[in-house]
Design a protein around this motif. Structure first.
Motif, PDB file in Angstrom:
ATOM      1  N   ALA A 119      54.497 128.628  16.834  1.00 57.42           N
ATOM      2  CA  ALA A 119      54.059 127.519  15.982  1.00 57.42           C
ATOM      3  C   ALA A 119      54.606 126.192  16.487  1.00 57.42           C
ATOM      4  O   ALA A 119      53.910 125.158  16.453  1.00 57.42           O
ATOM      5  N   SER A 171      51.800 134.429  22.497  1.00 60.93           N
ATOM      6  CA  SER A 171      51.180 133.347  21.714  1.00 60.93           C
ATOM      7  C   SER A 171      51.765 131.993  22.100  1.00 60.93           C
ATOM      8  O   SER A 171      51.044 130.998  22.247  1.00 60.93           O
ATOM      9  N   VAL A 226      57.039 122.439  10.863  1.00 59.13           N
ATOM     10  CA  VAL A 226      56.998 123.857  11.237  1.00 59.13           C
ATOM     11  C   VAL A 226      58.344 124.524  10.970  1.00 59.13           C
ATOM     12  O   VAL A 226      58.421 125.621  10.399  1.00 59.13           O
ATOM     13  N   ASN A 236      59.192 125.102   7.361  1.00 60.12           N
ATOM     14  CA  ASN A 236      58.379 126.146   6.750  1.00 60.12           C
ATOM     15  C   ASN A 236      58.593 127.505   7.399  1.00 60.12           C
ATOM     16  O   ASN A 236      57.808 128.438   7.175  1.00 60.12           O
ATOM     17  N   ALA A 262      52.565 125.198  19.399  1.00 55.40           N
ATOM     18  CA  ALA A 262      51.232 124.797  18.951  1.00 55.40           C
ATOM     19  C   ALA A 262      51.214 123.323  18.562  1.00 55.40           C
ATOM     20  O   ALA A 262      50.236 122.606  18.817  1.00 55.40           O
ATOM     21  N   THR A 263      52.315 122.843  17.953  1.00 48.21           N
ATOM     22  CA  THR A 263      52.373 121.428  17.584  1.00 48.21           C
ATOM     23  C   THR A 263      52.371 120.541  18.832  1.00 48.21           C
ATOM     24  O   THR A 263      51.810 119.441  18.811  1.00 48.21           O
ATOM     25  N   GLY A 286      58.478 128.398  10.619  1.00 46.13           N
ATOM     26  CA  GLY A 286      57.658 128.748  11.769  1.00 46.13           C
ATOM     27  C   GLY A 286      58.494 129.152  12.964  1.00 46.13           C
ATOM     28  O   GLY A 286      59.641 128.721  13.116  1.00 46.13           O
TER      29      GLY A 286
END
Length: 406
Positions: A158, A100, A149, A152, A161-162, A154
């Motif tokens: 994640a 991912s 992220v 939280n 992804a940012t 992540g």
């Protein structure tokens, strides 16, 4: 330079937060993937962005025409780079494989390629404040989204992804200050010129990437997690000096290109003053900078990275040569001597590969740092020789007139 430095400091703030809140494994994996992305991006870059921007700065091509001549090649190479990053990441995943994370990294790499072209064109038309604002926007988005992220809970995917999200946003904003590339009539001769010249620069950046990144990529696959993390911390100092130096190089490139075109007789004296003005203060400050590197490293990254101090000190000691490397690179590109740049990068890459067995025998951060610095030093010497032998002794159109000027 100010905007790039602030943007990198924002990115560094996120790196520090990541190092403190995540495990060494996640921190090492994140840094390894960024090194991989940078290496593959440069290797697949065709060099057309820098050539198109240079010709705009020299007054040889209109902005929209240069944009159209370069964009298809830039988008294609960006897509290839994204696919290549994902493929290499599967084969050589570094500390750990995360599919991912690789997907988001591939998107980030592809979109960044287009932004690089936009940034080059903005600088070439005398709008560095806009380009600088975009760099600040990118740094701010990276820090803000990344912190959100991490707070939280992540993970690596994640976080990457940012990176992809903020880069898409910056590309869309940058286009507001540029004409549509399709507003210009097609110019096949200009496109061939940009591609042909760009291939020399593309080859140079590919070889330079081998020089800069070979040790880090090798260490990421054969070294321990601790050694990879130590090198990631130590190399931050090299990245900061390289960022400032490269920003200076690309920042003055439009002005150098214009001067080389309109007043070639003044180039040798101007380049001499530029080199002395840039390098001498850095040489004077190198010793005190090395002395405070250790306490700064431990204070910022934490006591567990104490073994990263020596690699960091080695990279700080190289700062003056890094600055000279990028300044001479800009001068030779402005003078259309891409072949000298390619030759210097080839020497550095060859030396970096020759030192690979040493890293295999001793896969630690210090050895990798010494090998990297040795290769960079050799390339810098070749660039200086190239400037001494070419600048001021050729006509402004040493590479031949562009098709539009013909």
């Amino acid at each position: 330079m100010t905007s790039r430095l602030i943007g990198r400091l924002l990115g560094l703030a996120f790196i520090v937060l990541l190092a403190r809140r995540q495990s060494q494994l996640v921190f090492a994996q994140y840094n390894y993937l960024l090194v991989l992305a940078a290496a593959v991006s440069v290797i697949t870059d065709a060099g057309v962005a820098a050539v198109a921007a240079r010709e705009v700065a020299r007054g040889e091509a209109a902005l929209a025409a240069a944009y159209r001549a370069a964009i298809l090649v830039q988008v294609t190479t960006g897509a290839v780079a994204g696919i290549a990053v994902a493929a290499v990441g599967v084969v050589a995943p570094g500390p750990e494989r995360d599919l991912s994370a690789l997907l988001f990294l591939a998107i980030f790499v592809a979109v960044t390629s287009l932004f690089n072209l936009q940034a080059e064109l903005l600088r070439s038309t005398g709008r560095p404040l806009i380009e600088g604002g975009l760099q600040l926007l990118a740094g701010g988005l990276q820090l803000g989204l990344g912190v959100a992220v991490l707070l939280n809970g992540g993970g690596l995917a994640a976080v990457l992804a940012t990176l992809a999200i903020k880069q898409v946003a910056v590309v869309l904003v940058a286009q507001l200050w540029l004409p549509s590339p399709w507003s210009a009539a097609p110019d096949r001769a200009l496109r061939r010129w940009v591609v042909r010249r760009g291939l020399w620069l593309g080859g140079a950046t590919t070889l330079a990437t081998i020089m800069w990144r070979a040790g880090a990529l090798l260490l990421g696959n054969v070294g321990s997690v601790a050694s990879v993390a130590d090198f990631a911390v130590g190399s931050r100092f090299l990245e900061v000096s390289a960022l400032v130096s490269q920003t200076l190089g690309i920042g003055v490139l439009p002005a150098l290109a214009r001067r080389a075109s309109t007043a070639p007789q003044s180039m040798r004296r101007f380049v001499t003053r530029l080199a002395v003005f840039l390098v001498l203060p850095v040489v004077i400050l190198t010793v005190p900078a090395v002395l405070i590197t250790g306490p700064v490293t431990v204070a910022v990254f934490g006591q567990r990275y104490h073994s990263a101090v020596l690699p960091a000190e080695i990279f700080v000691g190289l700062t003056a040569l890094v600055l000279l490397y990028y300044a001479m690179w800009a001068v030779l590109v402005a003078e259309r001597h891409e072949r000298w740049v390619t030759g210097a990068a080839a020497v550095g890459a060859a030396l970096a590969l020759a030192l690979v067995p040493w890293i295999l025998l001793r896969p630690d951060a210090t050895v990798t740092a010494i090998a990297t610095c040795t290769a960079i030093s050799a390339a810098t010497v070749i660039l200086v020789v190239g400037v001494a032998r070419t600048v001021g002794r050729v006509t402004a159109n040493a590479g031949g007139a562009t098709p539009s000027r013909l």
